[in-house]
Design a protein around this motif. Structure first.
Motif, PDB file in Angstrom:
ATOM      1  N   ILE A   5       0.828  -1.259  -0.143  1.00 21.55           N
ATOM      2  CA  ILE A   5       0.102   0.078   0.006  1.00 21.55           C
ATOM      3  C   ILE A   5       0.784   1.251  -0.182  1.00 21.55           C
ATOM      4  O   ILE A   5       1.678   1.483   0.779  1.00 21.55           O
ATOM      5  CB  ILE A   5      -0.983   0.097   1.351  1.00 21.55           C
ATOM      6  CG1 ILE A   5      -1.842  -1.457   1.237  1.00 21.55           C
ATOM      7  CG2 ILE A   5      -1.685   1.213   1.365  1.00 21.55           C
ATOM      8  CD1 ILE A   5      -2.442  -1.292   2.668  1.00 21.55           C
ATOM      9  N   VAL A   7       1.036   5.445   0.418  1.00 26.95           N
ATOM     10  CA  VAL A   7       0.255   6.418   0.897  1.00 26.95           C
ATOM     11  C   VAL A   7       1.180   7.504   0.649  1.00 26.95           C
ATOM     12  O   VAL A   7       2.513   7.628   1.097  1.00 26.95           O
ATOM     13  CB  VAL A   7       0.295   6.400   2.572  1.00 26.95           C
ATOM     14  CG1 VAL A   7      -0.296   7.151   3.006  1.00 26.95           C
ATOM     15  CG2 VAL A   7      -0.589   5.015   3.005  1.00 26.95           C
ATOM     16  N   TRP A  33      -6.761   9.026  10.116  1.00 27.44           N
ATOM     17  CA  TRP A  33      -6.722   7.915   8.964  1.00 27.44           C
ATOM     18  C   TRP A  33      -5.093   7.609   8.863  1.00 27.44           C
ATOM     19  O   TRP A  33      -4.958   6.445   8.639  1.00 27.44           O
ATOM     20  CB  TRP A  33      -7.036   8.916   7.832  1.00 27.44           C
ATOM     21  CG  TRP A  33      -7.059   8.184   6.414  1.00 27.44           C
ATOM     22  CD1 TRP A  33      -7.876   7.325   6.111  1.00 27.44           C
ATOM     23  CD2 TRP A  33      -6.043   8.360   5.657  1.00 27.44           C
ATOM     24  NE1 TRP A  33      -7.525   6.689   4.775  1.00 27.44           N
ATOM     25  CE2 TRP A  33      -6.485   7.480   4.461  1.00 27.44           C
ATOM     26  CE3 TRP A  33      -4.832   8.994   5.349  1.00 27.44           C
ATOM     27  CZ2 TRP A  33      -5.563   7.089   3.301  1.00 27.44           C
ATOM     28  CZ3 TRP A  33      -4.110   8.773   4.069  1.00 27.44           C
ATOM     29  CH2 TRP A  33      -4.473   8.009   3.213  1.00 27.44           C
ATOM     30  N   ASN A  37      -3.625   3.579   8.744  1.00 27.55           N
ATOM     31  CA  ASN A  37      -2.733   3.017   7.831  1.00 27.55           C
ATOM     32  C   ASN A  37      -1.539   2.449   8.609  1.00 27.55           C
ATOM     33  O   ASN A  37      -1.389   1.281   8.022  1.00 27.55           O
ATOM     34  CB  ASN A  37      -2.189   4.135   7.137  1.00 27.55           C
ATOM     35  CG  ASN A  37      -3.241   4.685   6.007  1.00 27.55           C
ATOM     36  OD1 ASN A  37      -4.207   3.985   5.548  1.00 27.55           O
ATOM     37  ND2 ASN A  37      -3.114   6.152   5.693  1.00 27.55           N
ATOM     38  N   GLU A 132      -2.496  -0.830  -3.767  1.00 30.93           N
ATOM     39  CA  GLU A 132      -3.380   0.028  -3.271  1.00 30.93           C
ATOM     40  C   GLU A 132      -2.688   1.217  -3.324  1.00 30.93           C
ATOM     41  O   GLU A 132      -1.642   1.446  -2.802  1.00 30.93           O
ATOM     42  CB  GLU A 132      -4.146  -0.225  -2.117  1.00 30.93           C
ATOM     43  CG  GLU A 132      -5.259   0.496  -1.712  1.00 30.93           C
ATOM     44  CD  GLU A 132      -6.124  -0.029  -0.576  1.00 30.93           C
ATOM     45  OE1 GLU A 132      -6.143   0.796   0.468  1.00 30.93           O
ATOM     46  OE2 GLU A 132      -6.193  -1.151  -0.443  1.00 30.93           O
ATOM     47  N   TYR A 133      -3.152   2.373  -3.692  1.00 31.95           N
ATOM     48  CA  TYR A 133      -2.787   3.767  -3.755  1.00 31.95           C
ATOM     49  C   TYR A 133      -3.589   4.736  -2.718  1.00 31.95           C
ATOM     50  O   TYR A 133      -4.742   4.779  -3.254  1.00 31.95           O
ATOM     51  CB  TYR A 133      -2.644   4.328  -5.077  1.00 31.95           C
ATOM     52  CG  TYR A 133      -1.698   3.460  -6.158  1.00 31.95           C
ATOM     53  CD1 TYR A 133      -0.283   4.010  -6.276  1.00 31.95           C
ATOM     54  CD2 TYR A 133      -2.136   2.707  -6.483  1.00 31.95           C
ATOM     55  CE1 TYR A 133       0.532   3.111  -7.092  1.00 31.95           C
ATOM     56  CE2 TYR A 133      -1.389   1.621  -7.637  1.00 31.95           C
ATOM     57  CZ  TYR A 133       0.043   2.325  -7.751  1.00 31.95           C
ATOM     58  OH  TYR A 133       0.700   1.522  -8.526  1.00 31.95           O
ATOM     59  N   ARG A 134      -3.064   5.195  -1.949  1.00 31.64           N
ATOM     60  CA  ARG A 134      -3.960   6.185  -0.946  1.00 31.64           C
ATOM     61  C   ARG A 134      -3.325   7.539  -1.080  1.00 31.64           C
ATOM     62  O   ARG A 134      -2.143   7.362  -0.630  1.00 31.64           O
ATOM     63  CB  ARG A 134      -3.922   5.440   0.528  1.00 31.64           C
ATOM     64  CG  ARG A 134      -4.470   4.198   0.729  1.00 31.64           C
ATOM     65  CD  ARG A 134      -4.383   3.698   2.066  1.00 31.64           C
ATOM     66  NE  ARG A 134      -4.871   2.213   2.143  1.00 31.64           N
ATOM     67  CZ  ARG A 134      -5.137   1.269   3.150  1.00 31.64           C
ATOM     68  NH1 ARG A 134      -4.434   1.851   4.454  1.00 31.64           N
ATOM     69  NH2 ARG A 134      -5.433   0.080   2.940  1.00 31.64           N
ATOM     70  N   SER A 161     -12.339   4.269  -2.849  1.00 29.24           N
ATOM     71  CA  SER A 161     -13.181   5.388  -1.861  1.00 29.24           C
ATOM     72  C   SER A 161     -12.630   6.702  -2.010  1.00 29.24           C
ATOM     73  O   SER A 161     -11.500   6.892  -2.433  1.00 29.24           O
ATOM     74  CB  SER A 161     -13.157   4.528  -0.575  1.00 29.24           C
ATOM     75  OG  SER A 161     -11.450   4.762   0.059  1.00 29.24           O
ATOM     76  N   THR A 162     -13.218   7.564  -1.221  1.00 26.96           N
ATOM     77  CA  THR A 162     -12.816   8.952  -0.960  1.00 26.96           C
ATOM     78  C   THR A 162     -13.493   9.532   0.066  1.00 26.96           C
ATOM     79  O   THR A 162     -14.544   9.253   0.488  1.00 26.96           O
ATOM     80  CB  THR A 162     -13.067   9.707  -2.525  1.00 26.96           C
ATOM     81  OG1 THR A 162     -12.735  10.995  -2.338  1.00 26.96           O
ATOM     82  CG2 THR A 162     -14.653   9.617  -2.810  1.00 26.96           C
ATOM     83  N   VAL A 171      -8.913  12.850  -0.052  1.00 27.10           N
ATOM     84  CA  VAL A 171      -8.246  11.378   0.235  1.00 27.10           C
ATOM     85  C   VAL A 171      -8.758  10.263  -0.678  1.00 27.10           C
ATOM     86  O   VAL A 171      -9.948  10.097  -0.402  1.00 27.10           O
ATOM     87  CB  VAL A 171      -8.469  10.993   1.962  1.00 27.10           C
ATOM     88  CG1 VAL A 171      -7.628   9.767   2.184  1.00 27.10           C
ATOM     89  CG2 VAL A 171      -7.833  12.142   2.772  1.00 27.10           C
ATOM     90  N   THR A 173      -8.414   6.918  -2.703  1.00 26.06           N
ATOM     91  CA  THR A 173      -7.910   5.397  -2.764  1.00 26.06           C
ATOM     92  C   THR A 173      -8.140   4.682  -3.989  1.00 26.06           C
ATOM     93  O   THR A 173      -9.254   4.887  -4.441  1.00 26.06           O
ATOM     94  CB  THR A 173      -8.553   4.460  -1.391  1.00 26.06           C
ATOM     95  OG1 THR A 173      -8.288   5.108  -0.134  1.00 26.06           O
ATOM     96  CG2 THR A 173      -7.894   3.228  -1.487  1.00 26.06           C
TER      97      THR A 173
END
Length: 177
Positions: A5, A7, A33, A37, A132-134, A161-162, A171, A173
């Protein structure tokens, strides 16, 4: 299978480096948040510059940051470097080809969290290794600085998601499409 992931903090114009510009927008929502993570991660996966910056800062911040600082300082760190030779701060340096080493790490069951480390993120993106990119998009344009994405890095993503903080940070995802 392990999960990677990424971030990242970025400005509206895509700059990620020297994120002092994020300070006025950081609030309890982003803090919670970011804590989530870190707490869900089993280890950090970092580039050399991010590792050196974190290693210099976090040991002195543990008392002020409580459980977050304890987790940050105590968890394993895997570092992509060709120049450092003496691992410290619970680090293991990835030997040889970084893509091969990270591919091997992904065969485990844990999740690896990348913070910053744009060169590493770009390399792993080009090899389809990030799950996954956050991305936190801050409502500021700085006009100069290193962009998150290197020229030539391509990836198709789908929004997962946002949410928007009360300070205007979006934010986002994303998952690979």
């Amino acid at each position: 299978m392990g999960k990677i992931i990424a971030v990242e903090y970025v400005t509206l114009d895509g700059v990620f480096e020297e994120p002092a510009w994020s300070g006025p927008y950081f609030n309890d929502e982003l803090g919670a948040w970011q804590s989530s993570n870190l707490m869900e991660a089993d280890a950090l996966l970092l580039g050399r510059r991010t590792y050196e910056g974190f290693k210099a800062a976090w040991p002195q911040m543990e008392e002020a940051t409580g459980d977050f600082g304890k987790k940050m300082n105590g968890m394993p760190k895997y570092v992509a470097t060709t120049t450092l030779t003496e691992p410290e701060w619970n680090a293991e340096f990835l030997q040889g080809d970084v893509v091969e080493a990270v591919t091997k790490l992904k065969t485990g069951s844990g999740s690896l969290l990348i913070n910053g480390s744009a060169s590493l993120v770009n390399l792993l993106t080009r090899h389809n290794l990030i799950d996954e990119y956050r991305i936190m998009v801050y409502p500021v344009v700085v006009g100069e600085g290193r962009k998150l994405w290197d020229e030539g890095t391509k990836v198709a993503l789908k929004l997962s998601s946002t949410f928007t903080t009360t300070t205007g940070v979006e934010v986002l995802t994303y998952l690979p499409a």
